[in-house]
Design a protein around this motif. Structure first.
Motif, PDB file in Angstrom:
ATOM      1  N   ALA A 157       0.810  -1.214   0.000  1.00  0.00           N
ATOM      2  CA  ALA A 157       0.000   0.000   0.000  1.00  0.00           C
ATOM      3  C   ALA A 157       0.843   1.263   0.000  1.00  0.00           C
ATOM      4  CB  ALA A 157      -0.939   0.001   1.215  1.00  0.00           C
ATOM      5  N   GLY A 158       2.157   1.127  -0.048  1.00  0.00           N
ATOM      6  CA  GLY A 158       3.013   2.312   0.023  1.00  0.00           C
ATOM      7  C   GLY A 158       2.762   3.320  -1.067  1.00  0.00           C
ATOM      8  N   PHE A 159       2.283   2.884  -2.224  1.00  0.00           N
ATOM      9  CA  PHE A 159       2.073   3.829  -3.330  1.00  0.00           C
ATOM     10  C   PHE A 159       1.017   4.877  -3.005  1.00  0.00           C
ATOM     11  CE2 PHE A 159      -1.264   0.729  -4.233  1.00  0.00           C
ATOM     12  CZ  PHE A 159      -2.303   1.503  -4.738  1.00  0.00           C
ATOM     13  N   ALA A 160       0.161   4.624  -2.006  1.00  0.00           N
ATOM     14  CA  ALA A 160      -0.879   5.588  -1.655  1.00  0.00           C
ATOM     15  C   ALA A 160      -0.292   6.900  -1.147  1.00  0.00           C
ATOM     16  CB  ALA A 160      -1.813   5.001  -0.601  1.00  0.00           C
ATOM     17  N   GLU A 161       0.954   6.866  -0.678  1.00  0.00           N
ATOM     18  CA  GLU A 161       1.608   8.074  -0.178  1.00  0.00           C
ATOM     19  C   GLU A 161       2.255   8.881  -1.299  1.00  0.00           C
ATOM     20  OE1 GLU A 161       1.039   8.720   2.875  1.00  0.00           O
ATOM     21  OE2 GLU A 161       0.126   6.742   3.191  1.00  0.00           O
ATOM     22  N   GLY A 162       2.242   8.349  -2.514  1.00  0.00           N
ATOM     23  CA  GLY A 162       2.892   9.029  -3.630  1.00  0.00           C
ATOM     24  C   GLY A 162       4.333   8.573  -3.761  1.00  0.00           C
ATOM     25  N   GLU A 163       4.828   8.626  -4.974  1.00  0.00           N
ATOM     26  CA  GLU A 163       6.203   8.211  -5.239  1.00  0.00           C
ATOM     27  C   GLU A 163       6.790   9.138  -6.291  1.00  0.00           C
ATOM     28  OE1 GLU A 163       8.761   4.298  -6.725  1.00  0.00           O
ATOM     29  OE2 GLU A 163       6.643   4.093  -6.186  1.00  0.00           O
ATOM     30  N   ALA A 164       7.667   9.997  -5.873  1.00  0.00           N
ATOM     31  CA  ALA A 164       8.250  10.980  -6.787  1.00  0.00           C
ATOM     32  C   ALA A 164       8.887  10.277  -7.980  1.00  0.00           C
ATOM     33  CB  ALA A 164       9.292  11.820  -6.059  1.00  0.00           C
ATOM     34  N   VAL A 179       5.494   3.373 -16.179  1.00  0.00           N
ATOM     35  CA  VAL A 179       5.603   1.922 -16.348  1.00  0.00           C
ATOM     36  C   VAL A 179       7.019   1.511 -15.990  1.00  0.00           C
ATOM     37  CG1 VAL A 179       5.595   0.024 -18.023  1.00  0.00           C
ATOM     38  CG2 VAL A 179       3.847   1.824 -18.172  1.00  0.00           C
ATOM     39  N   ARG A 180       7.164   0.416 -15.230  1.00  0.00           N
ATOM     40  CA  ARG A 180       8.498  -0.095 -14.934  1.00  0.00           C
ATOM     41  C   ARG A 180       8.425  -1.611 -14.741  1.00  0.00           C
ATOM     42  NH1 ARG A 180       9.140   2.710  -8.962  1.00  0.00           N
ATOM     43  NH2 ARG A 180       7.571   1.447  -7.851  1.00  0.00           N
ATOM     44  N   VAL A 218       7.679  -8.830 -13.196  1.00  0.00           N
ATOM     45  CA  VAL A 218       6.351  -8.211 -13.205  1.00  0.00           C
ATOM     46  C   VAL A 218       6.451  -6.787 -13.741  1.00  0.00           C
ATOM     47  CG1 VAL A 218       4.566  -7.263 -11.670  1.00  0.00           C
ATOM     48  CG2 VAL A 218       5.345  -9.619 -11.376  1.00  0.00           C
ATOM     49  N   VAL A 219       5.475  -6.383 -14.540  1.00  0.00           N
ATOM     50  CA  VAL A 219       5.410  -5.007 -15.022  1.00  0.00           C
ATOM     51  C   VAL A 219       4.412  -4.239 -14.157  1.00  0.00           C
ATOM     52  CG1 VAL A 219       4.737  -3.503 -16.927  1.00  0.00           C
ATOM     53  CG2 VAL A 219       6.083  -5.567 -17.375  1.00  0.00           C
ATOM     54  N   GLU A 220       4.886  -3.146 -13.574  1.00  0.00           N
ATOM     55  CA  GLU A 220       4.070  -2.307 -12.707  1.00  0.00           C
ATOM     56  C   GLU A 220       3.665  -1.046 -13.455  1.00  0.00           C
ATOM     57  OE1 GLU A 220       4.177  -0.687  -8.106  1.00  0.00           O
ATOM     58  OE2 GLU A 220       6.064  -0.934  -9.182  1.00  0.00           O
ATOM     59  N   VAL A 221       2.374  -0.739 -13.401  1.00  0.00           N
ATOM     60  CA  VAL A 221       1.815   0.432 -14.078  1.00  0.00           C
ATOM     61  C   VAL A 221       1.241   1.357 -13.017  1.00  0.00           C
ATOM     62  CG1 VAL A 221       0.098   1.246 -15.741  1.00  0.00           C
ATOM     63  CG2 VAL A 221       1.265  -0.939 -16.121  1.00  0.00           C
ATOM     64  N   SER A 222       1.568   2.634 -13.115  1.00  0.00           N
ATOM     65  CA  SER A 222       1.129   3.626 -12.142  1.00  0.00           C
ATOM     66  C   SER A 222       0.374   4.743 -12.843  1.00  0.00           C
ATOM     67  CB  SER A 222       2.347   4.198 -11.407  1.00  0.00           C
ATOM     68  OG  SER A 222       1.982   5.270 -10.565  1.00  0.00           O
ATOM     69  N   GLU A 277      -8.033  12.577  -5.061  1.00  0.00           N
ATOM     70  CA  GLU A 277      -7.058  12.091  -6.033  1.00  0.00           C
ATOM     71  C   GLU A 277      -7.051  10.571  -5.971  1.00  0.00           C
ATOM     72  OE1 GLU A 277      -3.393  13.943  -4.971  1.00  0.00           O
ATOM     73  OE2 GLU A 277      -3.077  12.700  -3.185  1.00  0.00           O
ATOM     74  N   MET A 278      -6.910   9.981  -7.135  1.00  0.00           N
ATOM     75  CA  MET A 278      -6.870   8.531  -7.233  1.00  0.00           C
ATOM     76  C   MET A 278      -5.483   8.101  -7.665  1.00  0.00           C
ATOM     77  SD  MET A 278      -8.962   5.944  -9.795  1.00  0.00           S
ATOM     78  CE  MET A 278     -10.555   6.137  -8.993  1.00  0.00           C
ATOM     79  N   ARG A 279      -4.885   7.242  -6.873  1.00  0.00           N
ATOM     80  CA  ARG A 279      -3.627   6.603  -7.264  1.00  0.00           C
ATOM     81  C   ARG A 279      -3.930   5.159  -7.628  1.00  0.00           C
ATOM     82  NH1 ARG A 279      -1.512  10.551  -3.772  1.00  0.00           N
ATOM     83  NH2 ARG A 279       0.301  11.582  -4.707  1.00  0.00           N
ATOM     84  N   SER A 280      -3.571   4.796  -8.839  1.00  0.00           N
ATOM     85  CA  SER A 280      -3.872   3.469  -9.362  1.00  0.00           C
ATOM     86  C   SER A 280      -2.580   2.724  -9.638  1.00  0.00           C
ATOM     87  CB  SER A 280      -4.679   3.576 -10.663  1.00  0.00           C
ATOM     88  OG  SER A 280      -5.850   4.348 -10.478  1.00  0.00           O
ATOM     89  N   ARG A 281      -2.575   1.435  -9.312  1.00  0.00           N
ATOM     90  CA  ARG A 281      -1.445   0.573  -9.649  1.00  0.00           C
ATOM     91  C   ARG A 281      -1.973  -0.739 -10.241  1.00  0.00           C
ATOM     92  NH1 ARG A 281       3.784   1.963  -7.279  1.00  0.00           N
ATOM     93  NH2 ARG A 281       3.723   4.231  -7.363  1.00  0.00           N
ATOM     94  N   PHE A 282      -1.278  -1.199 -11.240  1.00  0.00           N
ATOM     95  CA  PHE A 282      -1.550  -2.493 -11.851  1.00  0.00           C
ATOM     96  C   PHE A 282      -0.249  -3.286 -11.833  1.00  0.00           C
ATOM     97  CE2 PHE A 282      -4.251   0.723 -13.678  1.00  0.00           C
ATOM     98  CZ  PHE A 282      -5.501   0.140 -13.777  1.00  0.00           C
ATOM     99  N   TRP A 283      -0.346  -4.561 -11.505  1.00  0.00           N
ATOM    100  CA  TRP A 283       0.818  -5.444 -11.505  1.00  0.00           C
ATOM    101  C   TRP A 283       0.528  -6.572 -12.483  1.00  0.00           C
ATOM    102  CZ3 TRP A 283      -1.395  -3.374  -7.096  1.00  0.00           C
ATOM    103  CH2 TRP A 283      -0.601  -2.463  -6.389  1.00  0.00           C
ATOM    104  N   LEU A 284       1.179  -6.536 -13.616  1.00  0.00           N
ATOM    105  CA  LEU A 284       0.927  -7.489 -14.691  1.00  0.00           C
ATOM    106  C   LEU A 284       1.923  -8.638 -14.605  1.00  0.00           C
ATOM    107  CD1 LEU A 284       0.504  -4.895 -17.589  1.00  0.00           C
ATOM    108  CD2 LEU A 284      -1.215  -5.685 -15.938  1.00  0.00           C
ATOM    109  N   GLY A 285       1.406  -9.865 -14.645  1.00  0.00           N
ATOM    110  CA  GLY A 285       2.293 -11.010 -14.605  1.00  0.00           C
ATOM    111  C   GLY A 285       2.122 -11.895 -13.387  1.00  0.00           C
ATOM    112  N   PHE A 286       1.097 -11.629 -12.562  1.00  0.00           N
ATOM    113  CA  PHE A 286       0.747 -12.547 -11.489  1.00  0.00           C
ATOM    114  C   PHE A 286      -0.312 -13.496 -12.033  1.00  0.00           C
ATOM    115  CE2 PHE A 286       2.451  -9.082  -8.821  1.00  0.00           C
ATOM    116  CZ  PHE A 286       3.292  -9.816  -8.005  1.00  0.00           C
ATOM    117  N   VAL A 287       0.107 -14.676 -12.450  1.00  0.00           N
ATOM    118  CA  VAL A 287      -0.748 -15.597 -13.192  1.00  0.00           C
ATOM    119  C   VAL A 287      -1.188 -16.748 -12.286  1.00  0.00           C
ATOM    120  CG1 VAL A 287      -0.869 -17.176 -15.161  1.00  0.00           C
ATOM    121  CG2 VAL A 287       0.388 -15.007 -15.355  1.00  0.00           C
TER     122      VAL A 287
END
Length: 241
Positions: A30-37, A43-44, A50-54, A171-181
């Motif tokens: 849940a750390g992304f809820a605080e924002g990440e400069a 995308v990273r 895993v590919v993470e989308v913010s 404000e909405m912070r969204s994260r997607f983690w692609l590759g958890f199959v």
């Protein structure tokens, strides 16, 4: 001794190719809820492949409560869904939906992400299942899900939107983690050879493309900006007593 060292290096190299460095990192938190400069929208690729989308969406005039109401109470028909993103949303239905709740329900959708039509089963679950320990504010809303294929019993990723009130709205912070199959049986994820192989670093490297992840980021930014434009008026109209 030298041969033993070389053999150990070879085994380690195979492990790196399969699982990444280190092998089991990259679990969502849940750390992304605080924002990440530097990574509010982007995308990273994580060390495990895993590919993470913010995506960060300002929502002036909106409250976190309104977003929870949209998912739990209002969103019921394809017409509602198409209003959300007319250029991309095609069709929707619900599975296991109860009134005024979204956790435990699965949102069945056809939508364009970039130029590709995605047919998805988005199974909403408690935030703790995706993020582990969660310490959210009293007014915060978390919308978290396992993301799966609609036409195959297979989950392929995880997602979470965290909505917080601000001085001028939310404000909405969204994260997607692609590759958890994971294969699924009904609502339950089950152990399988498919999951074992697909969750290796090497397979994630081969199957997860940055272009598709970038399209997902843009889709999220677009649809959440659209809903922010009409949600305050809709909420006021539908909840007026």
């Amino acid at each position: 001794m030298k041969k033993m060292i070389l053999a150990a290096v070879a085994v380690a190299a195979v492990g790196v190719a399969a699982f990444g460095v280190p092998p089991f990192t990259g679990q969502p938190t849940a750390g992304f809820a605080e924002g990440e400069a530097g990574f509010e929208s982007g995308v990273r690729r994580l060390p495990n492949g895993v590919v993470e989308v913010s995506a960060l969406t300002p929502m002036p005039g909106v409250s976190a409560e309104m977003v929870g109401w949209w998912f739990g109470s209002y969103l019921q028909t394809t017409e509602h869904y198409q209003r959300w993103f007319p250029q991309a949303h095609v069709w929707m239905d619900w599975e296991n939906k109860t009134p005024d709740e979204y956790i435990g329900a699965s949102h069945l959708v056809h939508e364009y992400i970039g130029e590709d039509l995605a047919m998805l089963r988005i199974q909403f679950v408690p935030a703790e299942e995706i993020l582990g320990e969660v310490d959210l504010g009293e007014d915060d809303v978390a919308v978290c899900a396992r993301v799966g294929l609609l036409e195959e019993p297979l989950n392929v990723g995880r997602m979470c939107h965290i909505i917080r009130n601000t001085e001028d709205g939310a404000e909405m912070r969204s994260r997607f983690w692609l590759g958890f199959v994971a294969e699924r049986d009904g609502n339950e994820q089950v152990a399988s050879l498919t999951g074992l192989v697909a969750n290796t670093y090497l397979v994630r490297q081969l199957t997860l493309k940055n272009d598709a992840a970038t399209a997902l980021m843009q889709h999220c930014l677009d649809e959440m900006t659209i809903i922010a434009g009409f949600l305050p008026g809709l909420f006021a109209q539908e909840t007026a007593t």
